[in-house]
Each structure stands twice: as C-alpha cells, then as structure tokens.
Design a protein around this motif. Structure first.
Motif, PDB file in Angstrom:
ATOM      1  N   GLY A 187      -0.802  23.634  32.257  1.00 47.45           N
ATOM      2  CA  GLY A 187       0.794  23.174  32.349  1.00 47.45           C
ATOM      3  C   GLY A 187       1.510  24.235  31.698  1.00 47.45           C
ATOM      4  O   GLY A 187       1.320  25.098  31.224  1.00 47.45           O
ATOM      5  N   ASN A 188       2.912  23.693  31.627  1.00 42.94           N
ATOM      6  CA  ASN A 188       3.883  24.479  30.789  1.00 42.94           C
ATOM      7  C   ASN A 188       3.868  24.780  29.464  1.00 42.94           C
ATOM      8  O   ASN A 188       3.867  23.610  28.655  1.00 42.94           O
ATOM      9  CB  ASN A 188       5.185  23.946  31.065  1.00 42.94           C
ATOM     10  CG  ASN A 188       6.405  25.041  30.996  1.00 42.94           C
ATOM     11  OD1 ASN A 188       6.718  25.156  30.103  1.00 42.94           O
ATOM     12  ND2 ASN A 188       7.022  25.417  32.028  1.00 42.94           N
ATOM     13  N   GLU A 189       3.611  25.747  28.739  1.00 44.27           N
ATOM     14  CA  GLU A 189       3.689  26.245  27.186  1.00 44.27           C
ATOM     15  C   GLU A 189       4.937  25.434  26.795  1.00 44.27           C
ATOM     16  O   GLU A 189       4.823  24.887  25.531  1.00 44.27           O
ATOM     17  CB  GLU A 189       3.258  27.703  27.064  1.00 44.27           C
ATOM     18  CG  GLU A 189       2.023  28.162  27.286  1.00 44.27           C
ATOM     19  CD  GLU A 189       1.959  29.533  27.066  1.00 44.27           C
ATOM     20  OE1 GLU A 189       2.837  29.988  26.424  1.00 44.27           O
ATOM     21  OE2 GLU A 189       0.671  30.348  27.564  1.00 44.27           O
ATOM     22  N   ILE A 190       6.082  25.793  27.309  1.00 42.27           N
ATOM     23  CA  ILE A 190       7.223  25.301  26.725  1.00 42.27           C
ATOM     24  C   ILE A 190       7.179  23.998  26.678  1.00 42.27           C
ATOM     25  O   ILE A 190       7.705  23.287  25.401  1.00 42.27           O
ATOM     26  CB  ILE A 190       8.333  25.901  27.456  1.00 42.27           C
ATOM     27  CG1 ILE A 190       8.642  27.339  27.577  1.00 42.27           C
ATOM     28  CG2 ILE A 190       9.770  25.462  27.037  1.00 42.27           C
ATOM     29  CD1 ILE A 190       9.595  28.072  28.535  1.00 42.27           C
ATOM     30  N   LYS A 206      -4.880  23.776  42.460  1.00 37.11           N
ATOM     31  CA  LYS A 206      -5.566  23.436  41.274  1.00 37.11           C
ATOM     32  C   LYS A 206      -5.033  22.063  40.589  1.00 37.11           C
ATOM     33  O   LYS A 206      -3.732  22.169  40.443  1.00 37.11           O
ATOM     34  CB  LYS A 206      -5.835  24.429  40.352  1.00 37.11           C
ATOM     35  CG  LYS A 206      -6.655  25.588  40.745  1.00 37.11           C
ATOM     36  CD  LYS A 206      -8.110  25.448  41.012  1.00 37.11           C
ATOM     37  CE  LYS A 206      -8.736  26.453  41.654  1.00 37.11           C
ATOM     38  NZ  LYS A 206     -10.363  26.279  41.856  1.00 37.11           N
ATOM     39  N   PRO A 207      -5.765  21.143  39.897  1.00 40.41           N
ATOM     40  CA  PRO A 207      -5.341  20.093  39.297  1.00 40.41           C
ATOM     41  C   PRO A 207      -4.473  20.580  38.093  1.00 40.41           C
ATOM     42  O   PRO A 207      -5.057  21.533  37.311  1.00 40.41           O
ATOM     43  CB  PRO A 207      -6.276  19.390  39.040  1.00 40.41           C
ATOM     44  CG  PRO A 207      -7.420  20.017  38.959  1.00 40.41           C
ATOM     45  CD  PRO A 207      -7.321  21.066  40.121  1.00 40.41           C
ATOM     46  N   THR A 208      -3.462  19.982  37.665  1.00 44.19           N
ATOM     47  CA  THR A 208      -2.696  20.346  36.433  1.00 44.19           C
ATOM     48  C   THR A 208      -2.845  19.299  35.513  1.00 44.19           C
ATOM     49  O   THR A 208      -2.828  18.033  35.688  1.00 44.19           O
ATOM     50  CB  THR A 208      -1.151  20.419  36.896  1.00 44.19           C
ATOM     51  OG1 THR A 208      -0.925  21.411  37.683  1.00 44.19           O
ATOM     52  CG2 THR A 208      -0.557  20.914  35.547  1.00 44.19           C
ATOM     53  N   ALA A 209      -3.486  19.625  34.249  1.00 48.34           N
ATOM     54  CA  ALA A 209      -3.897  18.834  33.043  1.00 48.34           C
ATOM     55  C   ALA A 209      -2.512  18.015  32.550  1.00 48.34           C
ATOM     56  O   ALA A 209      -1.665  18.807  32.676  1.00 48.34           O
ATOM     57  CB  ALA A 209      -4.660  19.339  32.168  1.00 48.34           C
TER      58      ALA A 209
END
Length: 254
Positions: A47-50, A3-6
C-alpha cells in the motif's frame, strides 16, 4: 489479475516512542512478523507509504527505511509502477521433535505436499537408512519422498525411510497431512530423536524442484526418530531452501 493490497490498519501496527529501539526497526519487526504469520501473504501489495506514515505518525523516511530493511532481507520487493510487494517469509523452525508440516501450519504458512515416490524397497547402500533403523542392509523398508510447499512455493525436499508395515502410508494421506500425524494416529508414541544439521549446494535436479538456481545454498537435516520403547521408527534426510528456511537454537550455559 491484480494483486491483493494489504490493509495496514488491519495489522494493528504501532510504535513505542519511549523505547530505545529505533522507530524504523520497530515497524520493520512488526511487518516481518505479519509476513511470517501469513497476515501479509506472498504477492500482497503493502500500500501507500505516505498513508502508512501518516497513520502511525511517522516520517516517510522512517517508513521507507523500515520497508527497505525488509527488501534487503528478501521479504519484499519494490516494483516500478506496482509498489512494494511481499515476496515470501523465511520459516524459522525450532529444533524440537516436531514435523515440518505442523510447524508450517502453526505459523499460518498453509503447507501442501506432493508425493514424488512412495514405495517399499531394500534399504539402500550406503547403509545410513538401514543403520539408523537398526535393520540389515537390504532389508525391505518403506521409502517416501515428498516436495513440501508453503503458500504454493516449494520449501523442502523430504526423504523418509520407515520400517515396512509400521503404518499405512497411502499417497492420498501423505498429501493431506504430515508424517508424524500419521504415525501418532497409528498408535506410535514419538519420544526422542537424533538430528544433524548441515549445508551444501543444490544439484541441478534439486534446484529445479525447489525453484532455486543450480548451486544455491541448501540446509540439510538428517534425523532418526525413536518411539517410547526405544525403537527407531523413522529416518529422515531432508533438504531446505536456505533463502526460505532457518533453524532456531536455544543455547544454555552448562
């Protein structure tokens, strides 16, 4: 296929710390707007929450609360081992004389159409289409049934009756553009409409076409559209997925 990562940096997110609006809510509103406008497409990974928290100078719990609010709305889903993924946006359509195709396109929703029926037949009983178009029951009218999708996901079933011979309604053109655009291109000046909005439960056939469970809530809309001479040029009877669709009202004090 992955899946594409925003890329959150491309979304120009930001918060106003002087505002009384909670920070998580500000972020949630911006993410929801990005989904509605297609900048965060269905299937995209957030994407990464951190990393997002660090870039915005927010705590991770604040970011998590913002994302959870969108999960609760059904716009995102958390998948173990995958991350947070955009599911879909809910289309908010203004109550004005515009077509679903134009509204979806203006919102960046990439509308597509599949024609289910395109035929000329006697105006059916009960006589709602005939009465709306101002013709005797049994008069030949043009019937068009379409499945309208956005981002490849079904949104609405559209049934329209029009006076026979009013406009060339080829299946190819109906699948390439909106009905109102075709009317305007044929020289029909749309002026006003009478519209009724309601709700009911999906039948088994409707549920299958709209990718909903049988008995799912549907929004309904009936509209009779008139040209600038007062002639009825179209009677529409449409159903929309309530999980994906809402009507916006502006109310004024008399």
């Amino acid at each position: 296929m992955s899946k594409p990562t925003a890329d959150p940096a491309a979304l120009e997110l930001g918060v106003d710390r002087s505002s009384p609006v909670p920070l998580y809510y500000q972020l949630a509103q911006q993410l929801e707007a990005a989904i509605e406008k297609g900048r965060l497409a269905p299937g995209s990974l957030l994407g990464n929450e951190i990393e997002l928290a660090a870039r915005l100078g927010l705590s991770r719990p604040t970011v998590r609360q913002a994302i959870q609010s969108l999960v609760d709305k059904g716009l995102m889903v958390r998948r173990r081992g995958v991350g947070t993924q955009v599911v879909h946006s809910q289309v908010r359509r203004p109550l004005e004389l515009s077509s679903l195709y134009d509204d979806l396109e203006a919102a960046g929703q990439r509308p597509t159409t599949r024609v289910l029926r395109n035929t000329v037949e006697p105006a059916p009983a009960p006589a709602a289409p005939a009465a709306a178009l101002g013709v005797p029951e049994g008069t030949e009218v043009h019937l068009v049934e379409r499945l309208r999708s956005a981002h490849g996901e079904p949104m609405a079933l559209l049934r329209n009756h029009l006076p026979a011979g009013l406009v060339d309604l080829s299946t190819e053109r109906l699948e390439a553009t909106g009905l109102y655009r075709m009317l305007r291109a044929a020289g029909v000046t749309l002026h006003s409409a009478r519209q009724t909005v309601g709700a009911r439960l999906a039948t088994a056939e409707e549920a299958a076409q709209l990718a909903e469970p049988e008995g799912a809530p549907l929004l309904t809309m009936e509209r009779t559209t008139y040209d600038d001479t007062g002639r009825a040029v179209e009677f529409g009877s449409h159903i929309y997925r309530a999980s994906r669709y809402a009507f916006d009202f502006q109310l004024l004090v008399r």
